[in-house]
Design a protein around this motif. Sequence first.
Motif, PDB file in Angstrom:
ATOM      1  N   ASN A  79       0.824  -1.212   0.000  1.00 37.51           N
ATOM      2  CA  ASN A  79       0.000   0.000   0.000  1.00 37.51           C
ATOM      3  C   ASN A  79       0.857   1.260   0.000  1.00 37.51           C
ATOM      4  O   ASN A  79       0.450   2.289   0.536  1.00 37.51           O
ATOM      5  CB  ASN A  79      -0.930  -0.006   1.213  1.00 37.51           C
ATOM      6  N   ALA A  80       2.046   1.172  -0.590  1.00 39.28           N
ATOM      7  CA  ALA A  80       2.997   2.282  -0.524  1.00 39.28           C
ATOM      8  C   ALA A  80       2.674   3.426  -1.485  1.00 39.28           C
ATOM      9  O   ALA A  80       3.076   4.562  -1.249  1.00 39.28           O
ATOM     10  CB  ALA A  80       4.415   1.772  -0.795  1.00 39.28           C
ATOM     11  N   ILE A  81       1.960   3.144  -2.573  1.00 38.07           N
ATOM     12  CA  ILE A  81       1.666   4.186  -3.559  1.00 38.07           C
ATOM     13  C   ILE A  81       0.356   4.881  -3.192  1.00 38.07           C
ATOM     14  O   ILE A  81      -0.690   4.241  -3.079  1.00 38.07           O
ATOM     15  CB  ILE A  81       1.582   3.599  -4.976  1.00 38.07           C
ATOM     16  N   LYS A  82       0.433   6.197  -3.000  1.00 37.60           N
ATOM     17  CA  LYS A  82      -0.749   6.984  -2.637  1.00 37.60           C
ATOM     18  C   LYS A  82      -0.789   8.263  -3.460  1.00 37.60           C
ATOM     19  O   LYS A  82       0.239   8.768  -3.911  1.00 37.60           O
ATOM     20  CB  LYS A  82      -0.708   7.358  -1.151  1.00 37.60           C
ATOM     21  N   ASP A  83      -2.012   8.779  -3.642  1.00 38.86           N
ATOM     22  CA  ASP A  83      -2.080  10.098  -4.271  1.00 38.86           C
ATOM     23  C   ASP A  83      -1.692  11.158  -3.243  1.00 38.86           C
ATOM     24  O   ASP A  83      -1.912  10.994  -2.041  1.00 38.86           O
ATOM     25  CB  ASP A  83      -3.453  10.360  -4.896  1.00 38.86           C
ATOM     26  N   ILE A  84      -1.086  12.211  -3.715  1.00 40.16           N
ATOM     27  CA  ILE A  84      -0.510  13.215  -2.817  1.00 40.16           C
ATOM     28  C   ILE A  84      -1.579  14.031  -2.103  1.00 40.16           C
ATOM     29  O   ILE A  84      -1.455  14.342  -0.918  1.00 40.16           O
ATOM     30  CB  ILE A  84       0.451  14.135  -3.600  1.00 40.16           C
ATOM     31  N   ASN A  85      -2.650  14.362  -2.774  1.00 40.70           N
ATOM     32  CA  ASN A  85      -3.635  15.291  -2.195  1.00 40.70           C
ATOM     33  C   ASN A  85      -4.511  14.655  -1.121  1.00 40.70           C
ATOM     34  O   ASN A  85      -4.647  15.186  -0.024  1.00 40.70           O
ATOM     35  CB  ASN A  85      -4.503  15.879  -3.308  1.00 40.70           C
ATOM     36  N   GLU A  86      -5.105  13.509  -1.419  1.00 35.32           N
ATOM     37  CA  GLU A  86      -6.042  12.891  -0.471  1.00 35.32           C
ATOM     38  C   GLU A  86      -5.476  11.693   0.267  1.00 35.32           C
ATOM     39  O   GLU A  86      -6.076  11.192   1.210  1.00 35.32           O
ATOM     40  CB  GLU A  86      -7.329  12.453  -1.191  1.00 35.32           C
ATOM     41  N   GLY A  87      -4.322  11.183  -0.178  1.00 37.06           N
ATOM     42  CA  GLY A  87      -3.731  10.017   0.473  1.00 37.06           C
ATOM     43  C   GLY A  87      -4.442   8.713   0.165  1.00 37.06           C
ATOM     44  O   GLY A  87      -4.310   7.736   0.910  1.00 37.06           O
ATOM     45  N   ASN A  88      -5.198   8.663  -0.948  1.00 34.25           N
ATOM     46  CA  ASN A  88      -5.862   7.416  -1.341  1.00 34.25           C
ATOM     47  C   ASN A  88      -4.829   6.418  -1.845  1.00 34.25           C
ATOM     48  O   ASN A  88      -3.957   6.753  -2.659  1.00 34.25           O
ATOM     49  CB  ASN A  88      -6.909   7.677  -2.429  1.00 34.25           C
ATOM     50  N   VAL A  89      -4.935   5.180  -1.389  1.00 37.60           N
ATOM     51  CA  VAL A  89      -3.942   4.144  -1.673  1.00 37.60           C
ATOM     52  C   VAL A  89      -4.245   3.431  -2.985  1.00 37.60           C
ATOM     53  O   VAL A  89      -5.404   3.130  -3.298  1.00 37.60           O
ATOM     54  CB  VAL A  89      -3.914   3.116  -0.521  1.00 37.60           C
ATOM     55  N   PHE A  90      -3.191   3.152  -3.757  1.00 37.84           N
ATOM     56  CA  PHE A  90      -3.274   2.242  -4.898  1.00 37.84           C
ATOM     57  C   PHE A  90      -2.940   0.857  -4.344  1.00 37.84           C
ATOM     58  O   PHE A  90      -1.777   0.504  -4.178  1.00 37.84           O
ATOM     59  CB  PHE A  90      -2.279   2.667  -5.974  1.00 37.84           C
ATOM     60  N   PRO A  91      -3.952   0.057  -3.979  1.00 31.89           N
ATOM     61  CA  PRO A  91      -3.733  -1.081  -3.076  1.00 31.89           C
ATOM     62  C   PRO A  91      -3.082  -2.299  -3.729  1.00 31.89           C
ATOM     63  O   PRO A  91      -3.399  -2.664  -4.860  1.00 31.89           O
ATOM     64  CB  PRO A  91      -5.145  -1.419  -2.597  1.00 31.89           C
TER      65      PRO A  91
END
Length: 202
Positions: A79-91
């Motif tokens: 779960n290390a990849i996240k969008d910068i603005n909202e912190g949503n995870v690319f799971p």
Amino acid sequence: TLAPVLVRASPELKALNFKGNKITLTFNEYVEVLDVQNNVLLSPLQKNNPAVNYSLKTVTIKLKDSLLANTTYSIQFGNAIKDINEGNVFPDFTYVFSTGNTLDSFRLTGKVLLAETGMADSTIHVLLYRNIHDTAVQKLKPDYLAKLKGDDSFTFYNLPAGTFKLYALKDGDGNKYYNSKTELFAFMDSIIPISEQTPNVT
């Protein structure tokens, strides 16, 4: 509320006859990769961890060691990849490629529990060795490494056919092999065969 979307990978996902040492992932929004050292896992393990960098919508992976011939590799991001603005995870994203003409697809799953308590310890790693000599776990890094999930289970993906030895280790010093009697340690007392006749082993 939406996770980042992977729009392009170079080389493409599940690429065959991989020759280079650089992988580029492009997303539909600005992303970051958190705690690379603990979250990003390349299997089979190499002597040196890959370098992972991110900028704007792009994540770049540079491999530092040469690759084995006719071998399937996977880079697990968890779960290390996240969008910068909202912190949503690319799971649970995994990038897979092969240096040969085919992708290995065997799988090994199981669970690890502490004998004294029957509970799990999420810091324990599971080690898989092609070298079946008992001393390998005391001298060498494993070929494959897996982390425990929330339900105490582990899964190795994209394994080749062969025979393996399986260990569990609470790795106190981070060297990924057993070298201290103070480290929690366990082993499967039989060799695990994986072959064309056993597509999934549990």
